[in-house]
Write a protein that holds these residues in place. Sequence first.
Motif, short mmCIF file in Angstrom:
data_model
loop_
_atom_site.label_atom_id
_atom_site.label_comp_id
_atom_site.label_asym_id
_atom_site.label_seq_id
_atom_site.Cartn_x
_atom_site.Cartn_y
_atom_site.Cartn_z
N HIS A 330 0.82 -1.21 0.00
CA HIS A 330 0.00 0.00 0.00
C HIS A 330 0.85 1.27 0.00
O HIS A 330 0.40 2.32 -0.46
N LEU A 331 2.08 1.17 0.50
CA LEU A 331 2.98 2.33 0.43
C LEU A 331 3.22 2.75 -1.01
O LEU A 331 3.42 3.92 -1.31
N ASN A 332 3.22 1.76 -1.90
CA ASN A 332 3.47 2.03 -3.33
C ASN A 332 2.19 1.88 -4.15
O ASN A 332 2.24 1.63 -5.35
N ASN A 333 1.05 2.04 -3.49
CA ASN A 333 -0.23 1.84 -4.15
C ASN A 333 -0.57 2.98 -5.11
O ASN A 333 -0.51 4.15 -4.74
N LYS A 334 -0.90 2.63 -6.35
CA LYS A 334 -1.29 3.65 -7.33
C LYS A 334 -2.81 3.80 -7.41
O LYS A 334 -3.31 4.67 -8.11
N PHE A 335 -3.52 2.94 -6.70
CA PHE A 335 -4.98 2.99 -6.73
C PHE A 335 -5.45 3.85 -5.56
O PHE A 335 -6.10 3.39 -4.62
N PHE A 336 -5.08 5.12 -5.60
CA PHE A 336 -5.44 6.07 -4.54
C PHE A 336 -5.82 7.39 -5.19
O PHE A 336 -5.03 7.98 -5.93
N PHE A 337 -7.05 7.84 -4.95
CA PHE A 337 -7.56 9.04 -5.61
C PHE A 337 -8.31 9.92 -4.61
O PHE A 337 -9.04 9.41 -3.77
N LYS A 338 -8.14 11.21 -4.74
CA LYS A 338 -8.90 12.14 -3.92
C LYS A 338 -10.34 12.17 -4.40
O LYS A 338 -10.61 12.13 -5.61
N THR A 339 -11.28 12.25 -3.46
CA THR A 339 -12.69 12.32 -3.82
C THR A 339 -12.96 13.52 -4.72
O THR A 339 -13.74 13.44 -5.68
N SER A 340 -12.32 14.64 -4.42
CA SER A 340 -12.54 15.86 -5.20
C SER A 340 -12.15 15.65 -6.66
O SER A 340 -12.81 16.14 -7.58
N TYR A 341 -11.07 14.88 -6.89
CA TYR A 341 -10.63 14.64 -8.27
C TYR A 341 -11.60 13.71 -8.98
O TYR A 341 -11.95 13.93 -10.15
N LEU A 342 -12.06 12.66 -8.29
CA LEU A 342 -13.03 11.75 -8.90
C LEU A 342 -14.32 12.49 -9.26
O LEU A 342 -14.93 12.22 -10.31
N ASN A 343 -14.73 13.43 -8.41
CA ASN A 343 -15.94 14.21 -8.71
C ASN A 343 -15.75 15.12 -9.92
O ASN A 343 -16.69 15.35 -10.69
N LYS A 344 -14.53 15.61 -10.12
CA LYS A 344 -14.26 16.51 -11.25
C LYS A 344 -14.39 15.80 -12.60
O LYS A 344 -14.79 16.41 -13.59
N ILE A 345 -14.02 14.52 -12.64
CA ILE A 345 -14.03 13.84 -13.94
C ILE A 345 -15.40 13.25 -14.30
O ILE A 345 -15.57 12.73 -15.40
N ILE A 346 -16.37 13.35 -13.37
CA ILE A 346 -17.70 12.79 -13.65
C ILE A 346 -18.37 13.49 -14.84
O ILE A 346 -18.94 12.84 -15.73
N LYS A 347 -18.30 14.82 -14.89
CA LYS A 347 -18.97 15.56 -15.96
C LYS A 347 -18.44 15.20 -17.34
O LYS A 347 -19.22 14.86 -18.25
N PRO A 348 -17.10 15.22 -17.56
CA PRO A 348 -16.61 14.81 -18.89
C PRO A 348 -16.89 13.34 -19.21
O PRO A 348 -17.12 12.99 -20.37
N ILE A 349 -16.88 12.48 -18.18
CA ILE A 349 -17.20 11.06 -18.42
C ILE A 349 -18.64 10.92 -18.89
O ILE A 349 -18.94 10.20 -19.86
#
Length: 417
Positions: A330-349
């Motif tokens: 988990h120290l090297n985990n790339k599957f980590f995203f801020k909620t704010s960023y996930l919310n930003k990409i919803i509209k273009p998706i």
Amino acid sequence: MNNYFIIGKVNEGKSHLFNLFSKNHRTISNPLENTTVDIIRKEISIKNFHYYLYDTPGFYNLSDFKEVYKRISDLKISNIKFIYLSEIFTEEDLKICKFINSLGINIYFFHFNQLDFSNLIPNLFSKIFVNQKDNFGELYNFLASQNSIDAESYIKQETSTIVIFGKENTGKSTLFNKITNIQLSQTSPNLHTTRDSVNWDINYKKEILRFIDTAGFIRSRSNRRNNDFEKFSIIQSEYFIKNASLIVLLLDSTSESKLDLSLIGSLSKRNKPFLVLVNKMDLISEKNIYQKKFLDYLSNNHNYYSSLNIHFISAINLSKSKILDLIYGHLNNKFFFKTSYLNKIIKPINGELGKIQKNSKEFKIYFITAFTVNQKNYFKISCNFNKKNIKPHVKSFLSKILIRELNLKGINFNLIF
């Protein structure tokens, strides 16, 4: 590297001396006897000198000291030296110092003020720090001179700090002791057994991992938060969480509460990687049913979290190597995203999804949350369709967009609607 243990009978001022060396990692210093129960380590690292300093539990007599010494011996470290504190040097102190001397360990005698040391036997001690204008200053400068390094050639190895955090009695100290392979933290069914933050380093895959066992979290409404011990413990935990590379939140599967959600939500807001370990699964009979209920509970409260990495474990039964694999991964985990960023990409998706749909009712996403359960990655998609009515080509297209937008090439994940 030299290891200096501050030792002495109860209430001699050991924690006070330790805190004079350590401006940020401080231990609880209190006039009550037996305040310090664990062995607390601090790395003293300045440009020109480097060593470890330890605060230790007090003792009453030689027999008690032998118990403390056994705990020190169990650490399996070399270059041990003792700083002995005593306000009034008694016959019992003399016995203890003679015993230490017989072990071939250097003893430095220290006292904060003036002392009649006619009872002292000078050849028992490598150096005596009493009756100076500034006894502490003399000790500090002496240790600096004994541990000097070449600042230009010295390269300090990078250290990842992993903080073990959670409510009281979730098994934090048990997990810490399993990882470090030493009984450094005292364990007990009693509340608030761990008072100070205990730390130890592990060399793993050519990296240094520094693990910190913190005192149990106490509800904000609890009257105990005003107790000096608990108040100081909270301050210490907060300091280490703020400076952590990774936070390991330990939950107790046998005592779920809304506080679990609150802790998850609080850590999520910090935008720091954290790993959720649901402990004591050995006490749960229907494990699969429990896990499903737990995850459903989190899914229904998705505003509390983002990018959760959850594992269901038994700290008592899980091997040290498997625990370290989980944490290191988990120290090297790339599957980590801020909620704010996930919310930003919803509209273009949603815009791109609209282009491939021919139905009168368009598929729309409301929320996206990411989490990992037992090393499997998931996106939880909240949308306006029942999952049975979502076409396969929509799911496939959505997966491709997520891979592109979140740079997930080569990382496996599943979609949950």
